[in-house]
Design a protein around this motif. Structure first.
Motif, PDB file in Angstrom:
ATOM      1  N   LEU A 184     106.762  16.192  -1.216  1.00 39.15           N
ATOM      2  CA  LEU A 184     106.871  17.247  -0.195  1.00 39.15           C
ATOM      3  C   LEU A 184     107.036  16.532   1.135  1.00 39.15           C
ATOM      4  O   LEU A 184     106.103  15.885   1.620  1.00 39.15           O
ATOM      5  CB  LEU A 184     105.621  18.119  -0.175  1.00 39.15           C
ATOM      6  CG  LEU A 184     105.565  19.232  -1.233  1.00 39.15           C
ATOM      7  CD1 LEU A 184     105.369  18.673  -2.618  1.00 39.15           C
ATOM      8  CD2 LEU A 184     104.446  20.205  -0.899  1.00 39.15           C
ATOM      9  N   SER A 186     107.933  16.220   5.153  1.00 36.49           N
ATOM     10  CA  SER A 186     108.057  16.859   6.474  1.00 36.49           C
ATOM     11  C   SER A 186     108.737  15.835   7.371  1.00 36.49           C
ATOM     12  O   SER A 186     109.140  14.783   6.920  1.00 36.49           O
ATOM     13  CB  SER A 186     106.677  17.201   7.014  1.00 36.49           C
ATOM     14  OG  SER A 186     106.009  16.018   7.387  1.00 36.49           O
ATOM     15  N   GLY A 188     107.150  14.233   9.615  1.00 43.55           N
ATOM     16  CA  GLY A 188     106.063  13.458  10.218  1.00 43.55           C
ATOM     17  C   GLY A 188     106.067  11.993   9.819  1.00 43.55           C
ATOM     18  O   GLY A 188     107.003  11.498   9.187  1.00 43.55           O
ATOM     19  N   ASP A 190     103.601  10.593   7.940  1.00 40.37           N
ATOM     20  CA  ASP A 190     102.908  10.332   6.679  1.00 40.37           C
ATOM     21  C   ASP A 190     103.742  10.507   5.411  1.00 40.37           C
ATOM     22  O   ASP A 190     103.722   9.639   4.527  1.00 40.37           O
ATOM     23  CB  ASP A 190     101.677  11.244   6.579  1.00 40.37           C
ATOM     24  CG  ASP A 190     100.780  11.123   7.800  1.00 40.37           C
ATOM     25  OD1 ASP A 190     100.731  10.023   8.380  1.00 40.37           O
ATOM     26  OD2 ASP A 190     100.142  12.119   8.177  1.00 40.37           O
ATOM     27  N   SER A 191     104.458  11.621   5.318  1.00 40.06           N
ATOM     28  CA  SER A 191     105.107  11.871   4.024  1.00 40.06           C
ATOM     29  C   SER A 191     106.181  10.835   3.652  1.00 40.06           C
ATOM     30  O   SER A 191     106.279  10.477   2.472  1.00 40.06           O
ATOM     31  CB  SER A 191     105.616  13.308   3.917  1.00 40.06           C
ATOM     32  OG  SER A 191     106.213  13.744   5.090  1.00 40.06           O
ATOM     33  N   ILE A 208     111.339  17.664  -1.509  1.00 39.72           N
ATOM     34  CA  ILE A 208     111.313  19.101  -1.216  1.00 39.72           C
ATOM     35  C   ILE A 208     110.911  19.270   0.245  1.00 39.72           C
ATOM     36  O   ILE A 208     109.877  18.736   0.675  1.00 39.72           O
ATOM     37  CB  ILE A 208     110.306  19.830  -2.138  1.00 39.72           C
ATOM     38  CG1 ILE A 208     110.693  19.604  -3.616  1.00 39.72           C
ATOM     39  CG2 ILE A 208     110.262  21.328  -1.796  1.00 39.72           C
ATOM     40  CD1 ILE A 208     109.726  20.214  -4.616  1.00 39.72           C
ATOM     41  N   HIS A 209     111.755  19.976   0.992  1.00 37.24           N
ATOM     42  CA  HIS A 209     111.451  20.214   2.408  1.00 37.24           C
ATOM     43  C   HIS A 209     111.481  21.713   2.701  1.00 37.24           C
ATOM     44  O   HIS A 209     112.427  22.402   2.320  1.00 37.24           O
ATOM     45  CB  HIS A 209     112.472  19.482   3.286  1.00 37.24           C
ATOM     46  CG  HIS A 209     112.293  19.795   4.743  1.00 37.24           C
ATOM     47  ND1 HIS A 209     111.158  19.432   5.438  1.00 37.24           N
ATOM     48  CD2 HIS A 209     113.073  20.456   5.625  1.00 37.24           C
ATOM     49  CE1 HIS A 209     111.255  19.857   6.689  1.00 37.24           C
ATOM     50  NE2 HIS A 209     112.414  20.482   6.830  1.00 37.24           N
ATOM     51  N   PHE A 210     110.449  22.200   3.373  1.00 35.83           N
ATOM     52  CA  PHE A 210     110.381  23.617   3.736  1.00 35.83           C
ATOM     53  C   PHE A 210     110.888  23.808   5.163  1.00 35.83           C
ATOM     54  O   PHE A 210     110.406  23.128   6.080  1.00 35.83           O
ATOM     55  CB  PHE A 210     108.940  24.124   3.614  1.00 35.83           C
ATOM     56  CG  PHE A 210     108.485  24.186   2.181  1.00 35.83           C
ATOM     57  CD1 PHE A 210     108.588  25.369   1.462  1.00 35.83           C
ATOM     58  CD2 PHE A 210     107.994  23.045   1.536  1.00 35.83           C
ATOM     59  CE1 PHE A 210     108.194  25.426   0.134  1.00 35.83           C
ATOM     60  CE2 PHE A 210     107.602  23.095   0.207  1.00 35.83           C
ATOM     61  CZ  PHE A 210     107.712  24.282  -0.502  1.00 35.83           C
ATOM     62  N   MET A 269     103.402  26.639  -0.447  1.00 38.58           N
ATOM     63  CA  MET A 269     104.265  25.449  -0.565  1.00 38.58           C
ATOM     64  C   MET A 269     104.104  24.789  -1.931  1.00 38.58           C
ATOM     65  O   MET A 269     105.073  24.394  -2.563  1.00 38.58           O
ATOM     66  CB  MET A 269     103.865  24.399   0.480  1.00 38.58           C
ATOM     67  CG  MET A 269     104.469  24.575   1.839  1.00 38.58           C
ATOM     68  SD  MET A 269     103.993  23.123   2.814  1.00 38.58           S
ATOM     69  CE  MET A 269     104.976  23.421   4.269  1.00 38.58           C
ATOM     70  N   THR A 287     102.119  14.352  -1.845  1.00 35.62           N
ATOM     71  CA  THR A 287     102.080  14.750  -0.435  1.00 35.62           C
ATOM     72  C   THR A 287     101.601  13.569   0.413  1.00 35.62           C
ATOM     73  O   THR A 287     101.065  12.587  -0.115  1.00 35.62           O
ATOM     74  CB  THR A 287     101.131  15.941  -0.161  1.00 35.62           C
ATOM     75  OG1 THR A 287      99.788  15.454  -0.140  1.00 35.62           O
ATOM     76  CG2 THR A 287     101.270  17.040  -1.182  1.00 35.62           C
ATOM     77  N   GLU A 289      99.139  13.606   2.532  1.00 31.64           N
ATOM     78  CA  GLU A 289      97.833  13.938   3.113  1.00 31.64           C
ATOM     79  C   GLU A 289      96.861  12.759   3.093  1.00 31.64           C
ATOM     80  O   GLU A 289      96.891  11.916   2.204  1.00 31.64           O
ATOM     81  CB  GLU A 289      97.230  15.131   2.349  1.00 31.64           C
ATOM     82  CG  GLU A 289      97.979  16.422   2.664  1.00 31.64           C
ATOM     83  CD  GLU A 289      97.764  17.501   1.631  1.00 31.64           C
ATOM     84  OE1 GLU A 289      97.391  18.609   2.027  1.00 31.64           O
ATOM     85  OE2 GLU A 289      97.954  17.232   0.434  1.00 31.64           O
ATOM     86  N   GLN A 293      92.290  14.169   7.973  1.00 33.98           N
ATOM     87  CA  GLN A 293      93.202  13.985   9.117  1.00 33.98           C
ATOM     88  C   GLN A 293      93.340  15.266   9.954  1.00 33.98           C
ATOM     89  O   GLN A 293      93.342  15.220  11.170  1.00 33.98           O
ATOM     90  CB  GLN A 293      94.569  13.523   8.618  1.00 33.98           C
ATOM     91  CG  GLN A 293      95.437  12.928   9.706  1.00 33.98           C
ATOM     92  CD  GLN A 293      96.826  12.582   9.183  1.00 33.98           C
ATOM     93  OE1 GLN A 293      97.645  13.458   8.976  1.00 33.98           O
ATOM     94  NE2 GLN A 293      97.064  11.302   8.964  1.00 33.98           N
ATOM     95  N   VAL A 294      93.491  16.389   9.277  1.00 37.30           N
ATOM     96  CA  VAL A 294      93.529  17.690   9.954  1.00 37.30           C
ATOM     97  C   VAL A 294      92.751  18.689   9.091  1.00 37.30           C
ATOM     98  O   VAL A 294      92.347  18.357   7.971  1.00 37.30           O
ATOM     99  CB  VAL A 294      94.998  18.206  10.137  1.00 37.30           C
ATOM    100  CG1 VAL A 294      95.737  17.421  11.206  1.00 37.30           C
ATOM    101  CG2 VAL A 294      95.754  18.186   8.824  1.00 37.30           C
ATOM    102  N   SER A 296      93.541  21.105   7.244  1.00 41.94           N
ATOM    103  CA  SER A 296      94.029  21.420   5.890  1.00 41.94           C
ATOM    104  C   SER A 296      93.910  20.216   4.949  1.00 41.94           C
ATOM    105  O   SER A 296      94.349  20.260   3.811  1.00 41.94           O
ATOM    106  CB  SER A 296      95.480  21.878   5.961  1.00 41.94           C
ATOM    107  OG  SER A 296      96.281  20.849   6.493  1.00 41.94           O
ATOM    108  N   LYS A 322      95.112   6.355   9.983  1.00 41.96           N
ATOM    109  CA  LYS A 322      96.438   6.532  10.591  1.00 41.96           C
ATOM    110  C   LYS A 322      97.076   5.177  10.928  1.00 41.96           C
ATOM    111  O   LYS A 322      98.275   4.964  10.731  1.00 41.96           O
ATOM    112  CB  LYS A 322      96.313   7.395  11.862  1.00 41.96           C
ATOM    113  CG  LYS A 322      97.638   7.965  12.334  1.00 41.96           C
ATOM    114  CD  LYS A 322      98.088   9.109  11.446  1.00 41.96           C
ATOM    115  CE  LYS A 322      99.467   9.606  11.786  1.00 41.96           C
ATOM    116  NZ  LYS A 322      99.827  10.803  11.015  1.00 41.96           N
ATOM    117  N   CYS A 345     107.736  23.413   9.960  1.00 42.16           N
ATOM    118  CA  CYS A 345     107.242  24.759   9.661  1.00 42.16           C
ATOM    119  C   CYS A 345     105.720  24.825   9.706  1.00 42.16           C
ATOM    120  O   CYS A 345     105.144  25.880   9.927  1.00 42.16           O
ATOM    121  CB  CYS A 345     107.790  25.250   8.332  1.00 42.16           C
ATOM    122  SG  CYS A 345     107.128  24.378   6.950  1.00 42.16           S
TER     123      CYS A 345
END
Ligand code: ATP
Ligand code: MG
Length: 394
Positions: A184, A186, A188, A190-191, A208-210, A269, A287, A289, A293-294, A296, A322, A345
């Protein structure tokens, strides 16, 4: 003087009966990677792969750079191939390695002789070549314990090879020995790093990108494609599925409590991703993650996300800070692109106070007023595919 590359095979040699398969994959991947540069012979012998250019005008700097990005190679070096003749070997050591030896303070010579017909034994070869180097570079000291440069002479079947210290390779295992999984992705930091880390263990990637137009722009999608191009320099060809996510996000905003927007969005997602992943024979989701970190990415939130799918979800960055993630993104050259300030998103409709310890039953209840199945089905079905290649291989 002919220059070749010797690539040391890593864990592949531990694979017992599967060794041949792993080695074949590695050879195929090296061939594919070098293909844009010209013709090469790529052959395995013992735990080394010998890469010989067949055209005269091949750029060996570029070839070595490419080999350094092939997973399954633990170390590699450029070597000079010479006739199996002691005088020629001596001359090659001094000439071919002159730049390295001029800059070094100490050296030793190591020899390997797999051609037992060669009239000198290994210790003798080392002694003869060593004293010739010492005569030619009077400043250079012999140090058999911790030399700055180890000159290696390998006398093999077809030729003798002379080289200096090997450089670290990309490590890992050849793709696709680890099967296929869906990252997944993004825009950013990380991914792309998570993608690289799984590819390093031999996993072939589907991405896969949303996207949520008009809240997210075409430029944001373009950024993700650029990131994947950089990852594919290591991971090879990647199919990218861009999922239209606007409707689902708007429904979440309309019908769910604000403090759970992000967690519910992540659950959606996962569900869409699992559908796409299954369709394309992926065995797992990945992912970027990292724990805490945040909001979620707390354990509670991750438990809420994971219960929506049955496929294993891998988070190779889960225990990393990080700073450690950034170091890898700099190494694989994705860092600067990741910093470009386009919206994701995930940043559309972000709650002011996201819940950091969501409970599964609470989240299930919060999303229960909407029929999601059909929307999820449609989002997966309407994903549009693009194929990503490394930049220079087109
Ligand atoms: P990253 O740097 O990878 O964007 P992040 O710290 O910003 O990570 P989040 O935005 O919470 O974290 O996203 C966590 C993970 O969810 C990402 O690493 C990625 O795997 C996935 N993700 C986030 N946004 C998207 C998207 N638009 N499309 C696909 N996957 C996404
Ligand atoms: Mg993100």
């Amino acid at each position: 003087m002919k220059e070749i590359i010797l690539a040391k095979v890593g864990e592949v040699v531990l694979k017992g009966l599967n060794r041949k398969n792993f080695e074949d994959l590695l050879i195929k991947n090296i061939r594919r990677k070098l293909h844009p540069l010209g013709a090469f012979e790529v052959k395995a012998s013992q735990s080394t792969i010998r890469i010989t250019p067949l055209d005269d005008d091949i750029d060996m700097d570029e070839a070595a750079e490419k080999v350094s990005k092939v997973f399954g190679v633990v170390a590699y070096c450029r070597a000079c191939a010479v006739e199996k003749d002691m005088e020629k070997i001596k001359a090659a050591a001094v000439e071919y390695l002159s730049d390295v030896l001029e800059d070094a303070r100490s050296f030793k010579v190591e020899s390997k002789r797999s051609d037992k017909k060669f009239p000198f034994g290994s210790p003798e070869i080392s002694k003869i070549v060593g004293s010739h180097i010492a005569d030619s570079f009077p400043e250079l000291e012999v140090d058999v314990h911790t030399p700055e440069v180890t000159v290696t002479v390998e006398v093999r079947d077809m030729a003798a090879y002379v080289h200096a210290n090997a450089l670290p390779g990309a490590g890992g295992l050849p793709i696709p020995s680890g099967g296929r999984a869906a990252i997944l992705i993004s825009g950013g930091i990380d991914s792309p790093v998570a993608a690289y880390m799984m590819a390093k263990r031999g996993v072939e990637l589907t991405a896969i990108h949303f996207a949520s137009p008009p809240y997210t722009s075409e430029r944001a999608e373009e950024k993700v494609r650029t990131l994947l191009e950089l990852v594919s320099d290591y991971a090879g060809r990647i199919e990218m599925y861009t999922v239209p996510f606007t409707q689902i996000q708007e429904e979440i905003k309309k019908n769910c409590p604000e403090d759970l927007f992000t967690i519910i969005m992540r659950r959606m997602m996962m569900r869409v991703s699992e559908k796409i992943a299954r369709e394309h024979e992926c065995l797992a989701l990945i992912t970027g993650e990292s724990l805490g970190q945040v909001a979620s990415q707390t354990l509670g939130a991750i438990a809420c996300t994971d219960e929506t799918v049955t496929m294993p979800v891998f988070r190779p960055l889960i225990g990393m800070d990080k700073k450690e993630i950034v170091a890898i993104s700099e190494k694989i050259n994705t860092f600067e692109t990741s910093l470009l300030p386009y919206e994701d998103c995930c940043t559309v409709f972000t709650p002011r106070h996201p819940r950091t310890k969501p409970k599964q039953d609470m989240v299930r209840r919060a999303e229960s007023s909407v029929q999601w199945d059909e929307m999820i089905e449609q989002a997966a079905k309407n994903a549009k595919v693009t194929v990503i290649y490394p930049k220079d291989s087109a």
